[in-house]
Enzyme design. Structure first.
Site, PDB file in Angstrom:
ATOM      1  N   HIS A   1      -9.682   1.231  -0.624  1.00 42.42           N
ATOM      2  CA  HIS A   1      -9.559   1.940   0.648  1.00 42.42           C
ATOM      3  C   HIS A   1     -10.931   1.919   1.340  1.00 42.42           C
ATOM      4  O   HIS A   1     -11.939   2.291   0.744  1.00 42.42           O
ATOM      5  CB  HIS A   1      -9.170   3.394   0.419  1.00 42.42           C
ATOM      6  CG  HIS A   1      -7.745   3.610   0.014  1.00 42.42           C
ATOM      7  ND1 HIS A   1      -7.175   3.003  -1.074  1.00 42.42           N
ATOM      8  CD2 HIS A   1      -6.773   4.397   0.557  1.00 42.42           C
ATOM      9  CE1 HIS A   1      -5.916   3.404  -1.189  1.00 42.42           C
ATOM     10  NE2 HIS A   1      -5.643   4.251  -0.217  1.00 42.42           N
TER      11      HIS A   1
ATOM     12  N   GLU B   1     -11.185   3.522   7.099  1.00 39.09           N
ATOM     13  CA  GLU B   1     -10.232   4.483   7.636  1.00 39.09           C
ATOM     14  C   GLU B   1     -11.019   5.671   8.181  1.00 39.09           C
ATOM     15  O   GLU B   1     -11.201   5.816   9.380  1.00 39.09           O
ATOM     16  CB  GLU B   1      -9.242   4.922   6.552  1.00 39.09           C
ATOM     17  CG  GLU B   1      -8.178   5.897   7.042  1.00 39.09           C
ATOM     18  CD  GLU B   1      -7.318   6.459   5.916  1.00 39.09           C
ATOM     19  OE1 GLU B   1      -6.263   7.022   6.227  1.00 39.09           O
ATOM     20  OE2 GLU B   1      -7.715   6.369   4.730  1.00 39.09           O
TER      21      GLU B   1
ATOM     22  N   ASP C   1       1.906   3.930   3.097  1.00 36.22           N
ATOM     23  CA  ASP C   1       0.884   4.801   2.518  1.00 36.22           C
ATOM     24  C   ASP C   1       1.507   5.946   1.718  1.00 36.22           C
ATOM     25  O   ASP C   1       1.623   5.870   0.498  1.00 36.22           O
ATOM     26  CB  ASP C   1      -0.044   5.318   3.621  1.00 36.22           C
ATOM     27  CG  ASP C   1      -1.390   5.779   3.111  1.00 36.22           C
ATOM     28  OD1 ASP C   1      -1.687   5.606   1.920  1.00 36.22           O
ATOM     29  OD2 ASP C   1      -2.181   6.307   3.932  1.00 36.22           O
ATOM     30  N   ASP C   2       1.902   7.022   2.399  1.00 33.28           N
ATOM     31  CA  ASP C   2       2.545   8.195   1.782  1.00 33.28           C
ATOM     32  C   ASP C   2       3.696   8.606   2.694  1.00 33.28           C
ATOM     33  O   ASP C   2       3.601   9.598   3.426  1.00 33.28           O
ATOM     34  CB  ASP C   2       1.540   9.345   1.647  1.00 33.28           C
ATOM     35  CG  ASP C   2       0.274   8.938   0.899  1.00 33.28           C
ATOM     36  OD1 ASP C   2       0.330   8.762  -0.322  1.00 33.28           O
ATOM     37  OD2 ASP C   2      -0.776   8.790   1.564  1.00 33.28           O
TER      38      ASP C   2
ATOM     39  N   HIS D   1       0.852  -1.194   0.000  1.00 36.67           N
ATOM     40  CA  HIS D   1       0.000   0.000   0.000  1.00 36.67           C
ATOM     41  C   HIS D   1       0.887   1.241   0.000  1.00 36.67           C
ATOM     42  O   HIS D   1       1.286   1.748   1.052  1.00 36.67           O
ATOM     43  CB  HIS D   1      -0.908  -0.013   1.235  1.00 36.67           C
ATOM     44  CG  HIS D   1      -1.987   1.020   1.225  1.00 36.67           C
ATOM     45  ND1 HIS D   1      -3.327   0.710   1.109  1.00 36.67           N
ATOM     46  CD2 HIS D   1      -1.944   2.370   1.329  1.00 36.67           C
ATOM     47  CE1 HIS D   1      -4.052   1.822   1.140  1.00 36.67           C
ATOM     48  NE2 HIS D   1      -3.219   2.855   1.276  1.00 36.67           N
TER      49      HIS D   1
ATOM     50  N   HIS E   1       1.277   4.940  -2.378  1.00 43.78           N
ATOM     51  CA  HIS E   1       0.886   5.817  -3.481  1.00 43.78           C
ATOM     52  C   HIS E   1       2.149   6.414  -4.093  1.00 43.78           C
ATOM     53  O   HIS E   1       2.968   6.994  -3.377  1.00 43.78           O
ATOM     54  CB  HIS E   1      -0.027   6.929  -2.968  1.00 43.78           C
ATOM     55  CG  HIS E   1      -1.303   6.437  -2.382  1.00 43.78           C
ATOM     56  ND1 HIS E   1      -2.470   6.323  -3.104  1.00 43.78           N
ATOM     57  CD2 HIS E   1      -1.604   6.002  -1.125  1.00 43.78           C
ATOM     58  CE1 HIS E   1      -3.435   5.859  -2.328  1.00 43.78           C
ATOM     59  NE2 HIS E   1      -2.926   5.647  -1.122  1.00 43.78           N
TER      60      HIS E   1
END
Length: 330
Positions: free
Chosen positions: A193, A196, A274-275, A13, A15
């Protein structure tokens, strides 16, 4: 050096734009004469107040990524960073929204550049990448259909999955069912997604209406014991990003995060960033923090990576190769 930095890891996961080092984005902005006022904090890191503001800063930062060559350079930078933290296989979310405005011909050009960057990184660092095409949820279902067509037309050895990112609070999963059906018919594997910013019902809706096999985040399933039982029973894999969840305020401290409770309940969990530069984390940092918060050791992380290897959207030859690399670890 952390004891976990060289530990072999699988990340499911991530981006691609969210992995861009701040200095990389500043350099591109300088080259293009673009002002990014308000994007960075005084220490040079990305700056945002909350999830909504994070999305705005994310899109402002990615506005300097304008050509296939930019994405080739980005891919190399992100994969080099990941490989430096022991990642041997990664799946990255790629969006035709940012790569050619969902125009198929332009998307092919961007995708060729990303693929070239991935091939270079594999030769130089040994890291393997596969792509998951993602529409942006808050751009709406019609644009998601265009993105799904881009994904279907480029499905293959490199593009192996389809998901959905963006603001989870925009619309309902069923609004995007056509896009997911299109991707499924093209042979792509599916994730979404959910769980969350919306609660357990969003996870259930992603499973029922989009028929995905993995859930991005999914941590709020912990609020519904029946759903936790279903996830465990059906073997649904969660792409958990603990540092992201804490950085965005979903949980006040890592010790409050439900990843350990989910795992103890038999849910298959994996660990991702994630980021990462947005959330001031790395895969090494995630392992350090999880070891500190929950007392996890090498066998715990090895099990999590075995789960990730089996859940990866890759062919069996690649799966066998990454499993062997995991098993060869001391």
């Amino acid at each position: 050096m952390s004891e976990w930095q060289e530990f072999p890891k699988i990340e499911l996961h991530l981006h691609i734009e969210g992995g861009a080092p701040p200095e990389f984005i500043r350099q591109l902005a300088s080259e293009k004469g673009v002002s990014l006022e308000g994007v960075f904090a005084e220490d040079g890191a990305y700056a945002f107040r909350d999830f909504g503001h994070f999305l705005q800063v994310y899109e402002a930062a990615t506005s300097v990524l304008r050509t296939p060559e930019d994405y080739l350079r980005l891919t190399r930078a992100v994969l080099a960073e990941s490989a430096g933290h022991g990642v041997i296989y990664t799946e990255m979310f790629l969006s035709p929204d940012f790569c050619g405005g969902r125009d198929l011909a332009a998307w092919r050009e961007y995708l060729a550049a990303i693929g070239e960057g991935a091939a270079q990184a594999e030769r130089e660092h040994g890291i393997i990448m596969r792509g998951i095409v993602t529409p942006i949820r808050h751009f709406g279902p019609d644009k998601a259909k265009e993105t799904a067509l881009c994904a279907a037309e480029t499905a293959g050895d490199f593009i192996t999955g389809f998901g959905i990112g963006g603001d989870e609070r925009a619309g309902k999963p069923r609004d995007f069912a056509w896009a997911f059906d299109c991707a499924r018919e093209a042979g792509l594997r599916l994730t979404a997604h959910a769980g969350e910013w919306e609660g357990p019902d969003s996870v259930r809706a992603a499973l029922d209406d989009l028929r995905v096999e993995r859930i991005g985040h999914g941590v709020r399933a912990i609020e519904d014991p029946g759903l936790v039982e279903r996830l465990a029973r059906d073997g649904v894999v969660l792409e958990v990003c603990p540092g992201s969840n804490v950085a965005l305020g979903l949980y006040p401290r890592l010790e409050d995060h439900p990843i350990a409770r989910l795992r103890e309940a038999g849910v298959k969990v994996t660990v991702s960033t994630d980021d990462p530069p947005f959330f001031r984390t790395t895969m090494t940092q995630e392992y350090d923090d999880l070891a500190r918060a929950f007392g996890w050791g090498a066998e715990d992380f090895a099990e999590i990576n075995r789960v990730a290897a089996q859940a990866a959207f890759c062919d069996e030859a690649i799966r066998d190769a990454i499993v062997k690399r995991l098993e060869a670890a001391p």
